[in-house]
Design an enzyme around this catalytic site. Structure first.
Site, PDB file in Angstrom:
ATOM      1  N   PRO A  73     -11.090   0.299   7.767  1.00  0.00           N
ATOM      2  CA  PRO A  73     -11.341  -0.075   9.159  1.00  0.00           C
ATOM      3  C   PRO A  73     -11.186  -1.586   9.381  1.00  0.00           C
ATOM      4  CG  PRO A  73     -12.981   1.506   8.428  1.00  0.00           C
ATOM      5  CD  PRO A  73     -12.132   1.188   7.231  1.00  0.00           C
ATOM      6  N   ARG A 132      27.668  15.775  29.139  1.00  0.00           N
ATOM      7  CA  ARG A 132      27.146  15.501  30.481  1.00  0.00           C
ATOM      8  C   ARG A 132      28.245  14.886  31.349  1.00  0.00           C
ATOM      9  NH1 ARG A 132      23.305  16.486  34.352  1.00  0.00           N
ATOM     10  NH2 ARG A 132      23.137  14.649  35.699  1.00  0.00           N
ATOM     11  N   GLN A 148      17.829   6.517  27.566  1.00  0.00           N
ATOM     12  CA  GLN A 148      18.535   6.027  28.754  1.00  0.00           C
ATOM     13  C   GLN A 148      19.851   6.795  28.956  1.00  0.00           C
ATOM     14  OE1 GLN A 148      16.912   4.004  30.594  1.00  0.00           O
ATOM     15  NE2 GLN A 148      18.427   3.506  32.144  1.00  0.00           N
ATOM     16  N   GLU A 167       2.882   0.586   6.307  1.00  0.00           N
ATOM     17  CA  GLU A 167       3.431  -0.036   5.081  1.00  0.00           C
ATOM     18  C   GLU A 167       3.838  -1.504   5.308  1.00  0.00           C
ATOM     19  OE1 GLU A 167       5.428   2.382   2.284  1.00  0.00           O
ATOM     20  OE2 GLU A 167       4.578   4.210   3.111  1.00  0.00           O
TER      21      GLU A 167
HETATM   22  N1  CAA Z   1       4.920  -7.975  -4.459  1.00  0.00           N
HETATM   23  C1  CAA Z   1       4.268  -8.305  -5.594  1.00  0.00           C
HETATM   24  N2  CAA Z   1       3.174  -9.091  -5.608  1.00  0.00           N
HETATM   25  C2  CAA Z   1       2.760  -9.571  -4.421  1.00  0.00           C
HETATM   26  C3  CAA Z   1       3.397  -9.280  -3.209  1.00  0.00           C
HETATM   27  C4  CAA Z   1       4.541  -8.449  -3.255  1.00  0.00           C
HETATM   28  N3  CAA Z   1       5.203  -8.097  -2.156  1.00  0.00           N
HETATM   29  N4  CAA Z   1       2.738  -9.894  -2.201  1.00  0.00           N
HETATM   30  C5  CAA Z   1       1.727 -10.556  -2.751  1.00  0.00           C
HETATM   31  N5  CAA Z   1       1.742 -10.351  -4.093  1.00  0.00           N
HETATM   32  C6  CAA Z   1       0.814 -10.931  -5.090  1.00  0.00           C
HETATM   33  C7  CAA Z   1       0.877 -12.455  -5.089  1.00  0.00           C
HETATM   34  O1  CAA Z   1       1.889 -12.893  -5.984  1.00  0.00           O
HETATM   35  C8  CAA Z   1      -0.502 -12.821  -5.558  1.00  0.00           C
HETATM   36  O2  CAA Z   1      -0.597 -12.604  -6.950  1.00  0.00           O
HETATM   37  P1  CAA Z   1      -1.172 -13.769  -7.937  1.00  0.00           P
HETATM   38  O3  CAA Z   1      -2.514 -14.143  -7.422  1.00  0.00           O
HETATM   39  O4  CAA Z   1      -1.176 -13.112  -9.280  1.00  0.00           O
HETATM   40  O5  CAA Z   1      -0.203 -14.878  -7.823  1.00  0.00           O
HETATM   41  C9  CAA Z   1      -1.376 -11.739  -4.931  1.00  0.00           C
HETATM   42  O6  CAA Z   1      -0.517 -10.631  -4.665  1.00  0.00           O
HETATM   43  C10 CAA Z   1      -2.049 -12.154  -3.652  1.00  0.00           C
HETATM   44  O7  CAA Z   1      -1.057 -12.604  -2.773  1.00  0.00           O
HETATM   45  P2  CAA Z   1      -1.352 -13.600  -1.610  1.00  0.00           P
HETATM   46  O8  CAA Z   1      -2.245 -14.698  -2.068  1.00  0.00           O
HETATM   47  O9  CAA Z   1      -0.026 -13.963  -1.031  1.00  0.00           O
HETATM   48  O10 CAA Z   1      -2.202 -12.681  -0.616  1.00  0.00           O
HETATM   49  P3  CAA Z   1      -2.387 -12.806   0.936  1.00  0.00           P
HETATM   50  O11 CAA Z   1      -3.670 -12.179   1.236  1.00  0.00           O
HETATM   51  O12 CAA Z   1      -2.102 -14.170   1.426  1.00  0.00           O
HETATM   52  O13 CAA Z   1      -1.170 -11.924   1.564  1.00  0.00           O
HETATM   53  C11 CAA Z   1       0.037  -9.915   2.055  1.00  0.00           C
HETATM   54  C12 CAA Z   1      -0.704 -10.754   1.026  1.00  0.00           C
HETATM   55  C13 CAA Z   1       1.531 -10.080   1.824  1.00  0.00           C
HETATM   56  C14 CAA Z   1      -0.271 -10.272   3.499  1.00  0.00           C
HETATM   57  C15 CAA Z   1      -0.455  -8.519   1.724  1.00  0.00           C
HETATM   58  O14 CAA Z   1      -1.842  -8.409   1.974  1.00  0.00           O
HETATM   59  C16 CAA Z   1       0.265  -7.424   2.466  1.00  0.00           C
HETATM   60  O15 CAA Z   1       1.349  -7.014   2.080  1.00  0.00           O
HETATM   61  N6  CAA Z   1      -0.367  -6.876   3.536  1.00  0.00           N
HETATM   62  C17 CAA Z   1       0.113  -5.719   4.213  1.00  0.00           C
HETATM   63  C18 CAA Z   1      -0.571  -4.499   3.655  1.00  0.00           C
HETATM   64  C19 CAA Z   1       0.205  -3.259   3.904  1.00  0.00           C
HETATM   65  O16 CAA Z   1       1.420  -3.224   3.790  1.00  0.00           O
HETATM   66  N7  CAA Z   1      -0.518  -2.181   4.180  1.00  0.00           N
HETATM   67  C20 CAA Z   1       0.072  -0.932   4.346  1.00  0.00           C
HETATM   68  C21 CAA Z   1      -0.947   0.116   4.130  1.00  0.00           C
HETATM   69  S1  CAA Z   1      -0.365   1.449   3.220  1.00  0.00           S
HETATM   70  C22 CAA Z   1       0.348   2.535   4.305  1.00  0.00           C
HETATM   71  O17 CAA Z   1       0.683   2.218   5.413  1.00  0.00           O
HETATM   72  C23 CAA Z   1       0.612   3.829   3.681  1.00  0.00           C
HETATM   73  C24 CAA Z   1       0.764   4.995   4.538  1.00  0.00           C
HETATM   74  O18 CAA Z   1      -0.070   5.886   4.516  1.00  0.00           O
HETATM   75  C25 CAA Z   1       2.023   5.200   5.289  1.00  0.00           C
END
Ligand code: CAA
Length: 383
Positions: free
Chosen positions: A129, A269, A337, A364
């Site tokens: 949430p 159409r 459209q 995602e």
């Molecule tokens: N691939 C691999 N590692 C990654 C990464 C990626 N794309 N993005 C971040 N990381 C790693 C970073 O390297 C870092 O690792 P280290 O500490 O070891 O260096 C760690 O993750 C933390 O990264 P950040 O400090 O950059 O974290 P942040 O909080 O600033 O931002 C973010 C991260 C990119 C915003 C991330 O939170 C994100 O992707 N958010 C979106 C979440 C998402 O996609 N949710 C979808 C839900 S699932 C869903 O929708 C499924 C469904 O049912 C359809």
């Protein structure tokens, strides 16, 4: 260099998926959308055909195929029904991929095999949430108790939530360590204290089920930790990198389906004494739509190809998801459209393309998050 030549096997997989989508998925799609009905029999058939564990090695019951095969099949199935597409995408990219990559042999036998063969399906439980885009701020807690971890919290917007048998669940095991204190658990349906909420009444992808999940002192055995304690956020991010290719392929399928529907309708159409396809106003729309589909397809195939060639595909997956999802919304809107009033009613399907397309800009990783990912990767490359 990037080579888009499809092998005979790729073409065979695409054609099998196309035939399956047309013959088995399409006939019930309007009714299932209206009634928000889960496609149980279709999912069973997908398991039998190998569409649920496409990239899982054959030794664990999967099809042992590459990511390009997967996006080809995703595109064909989503062209006909994006609800079936998302069920397939979550199972393949977010559930099977992680277990195959980080799981023990025991976990693969217990969980991956049934997921890959369609005996059950999986769900990926990261969002909460108060933790959507900001995925590191997980509130779900897991505390150690002997051989078990005890989970408490709530997960939101879980695709396959009421139908899945196996759940990939992320929880904080050490709040002090921020994202390095997040751990990934494999949770089976039926554990005491593990409940699901009502199915969400959604705008689109209505035939897929989405719900919240509750964890009230749910005891999960230590042998169900995926990867290591504290490795959960890495598993989530790496799974989502591949997941974004799957959703990009879903969006591509929606855009391609909407474009095809518009082209076909325009030849049937008539207005001003001729098919509307002969009017330049319509031709320009069709050309614009087809260009977006083609560009999205190139980005989607390229990201899959990069994954198959073990290259860093983080940025490429985000390019594909960002562009394909935006294109899906735009193309679906234009397809309506072209259909005029007929585009606004349910029998003509194109209104569903628009409703289904919108979610691809949200789940995602929203489009805003894809911008963040792309910009960060760009800056890393320049550093
Ligand atoms: N691939 C691999 N590692 C990654 C990464 C990626 N794309 N993005 C971040 N990381 C790693 C970073 O390297 C870092 O690792 P280290 O500490 O070891 O260096 C760690 O993750 C933390 O990264 P950040 O400090 O950059 O974290 P942040 O909080 O600033 O931002 C973010 C991260 C990119 C915003 C991330 O939170 C994100 O992707 N958010 C979106 C979440 C998402 O996609 N949710 C979808 C839900 S699932 C869903 O929708 C499924 C469904 O049912 C359809």
């Amino acid at each position: 260099m990037f080579n888009l030549e499809l092998s005979e096997e790729h073409i065979m997989i695409r054609d099998t998926a196309r035939q399956f989508a047309r013959e088995e998925v399409a006939p019930s799609s309007i009714e299932r959308d209206k009634n928000a009905e889960f496609p149980t029999e279709i999912v069973q058939k997908m398991g039998e055909l190998g569409f649920l564990g496409m990239m899982v090695p054959t030794e664990w019951g999967g099809s042992g195929l590459d990511a390009l095969s997967y996006v080809l099949a995703m595109e064909e199935i989503s062209k006909v029904d994006a609800s079936v597409g998302v069920i397939m995408s979550v199972n393949n990219s977010l559930v099977c991929w992680g277990i195959n990559e980080f799981g023990t042999d025991d976990q693969k036998e217990r969980f991956l095999r049934p997921l890959a063969t369609g005996q059950t399906i999986g769900a990926f439980c990261l969002s909460e949430p108060e933790a959507g885009s900001d995925a590191t701020s997980q509130h779900t807690m897991a505390t150690e108790d002997g051989d078990y971890w005890v989970l408490n919290g709530t997960k939101n917007w879980i695709t396959n939530g009421t139908s899945a048998g196996i759940f990939i669940v992320f929880a904080q095991t050490d709040r002090e360590k921020r994202h390095k204190g997040i751990t990934c658990f494999i949770v089976e349906k039926g554990l005491e204290g593990f409940t699901h909420g009502l199915k969400e009444d959604k705008l689109g992808i209505r035939s897929s089920d989405t719900c919240s999940l509750g964890f009230d002192n749910v005891r999960v055995h230590k042998d169900c930790i995926l990867g290591e304690v504290g490795q959960g956020f890495k598993i989530a991010m790496e799974s989502l990198n591949g997941g974004r290719i799957g959703i990009a392929a879903q969006a591509l399928g929606i855009a391609a389906g909407a474009c095809e529907a518009a082209v076909q309708y325009s030849t049937q159409r008539k207005a001003f004494g001729k098919p509307i396809s002969e009017l330049q106003a319509i031709q320009f729309k069709l050309a614009e739509m087809a260009t977006k589909v083609e560009a999205a397809r190139l980005l989607v195939y390229k990201s899959a190809w990069m994954k198959d060639h073990h290259m860093n595909y983080i940025k490429s997956a985000s390019h594909a998801k960002l562009f394909a999802s935006k294109s899906a919304v735009e193309v679906a809107l234009e397809a309506i459209q072209v259909h005029g009033g007929y585009g606004y009613v349910r029998e003509y399907l194109v209104e569903r393309y628009l409703r289904d397309a919108k979610i691809t800009e949200i789940y995602e990783g929203t489009s805003e998050i894809q911008h963040v990912v792309i910009a960060r990767e760009l800056l890393k490359e320049m550093a």
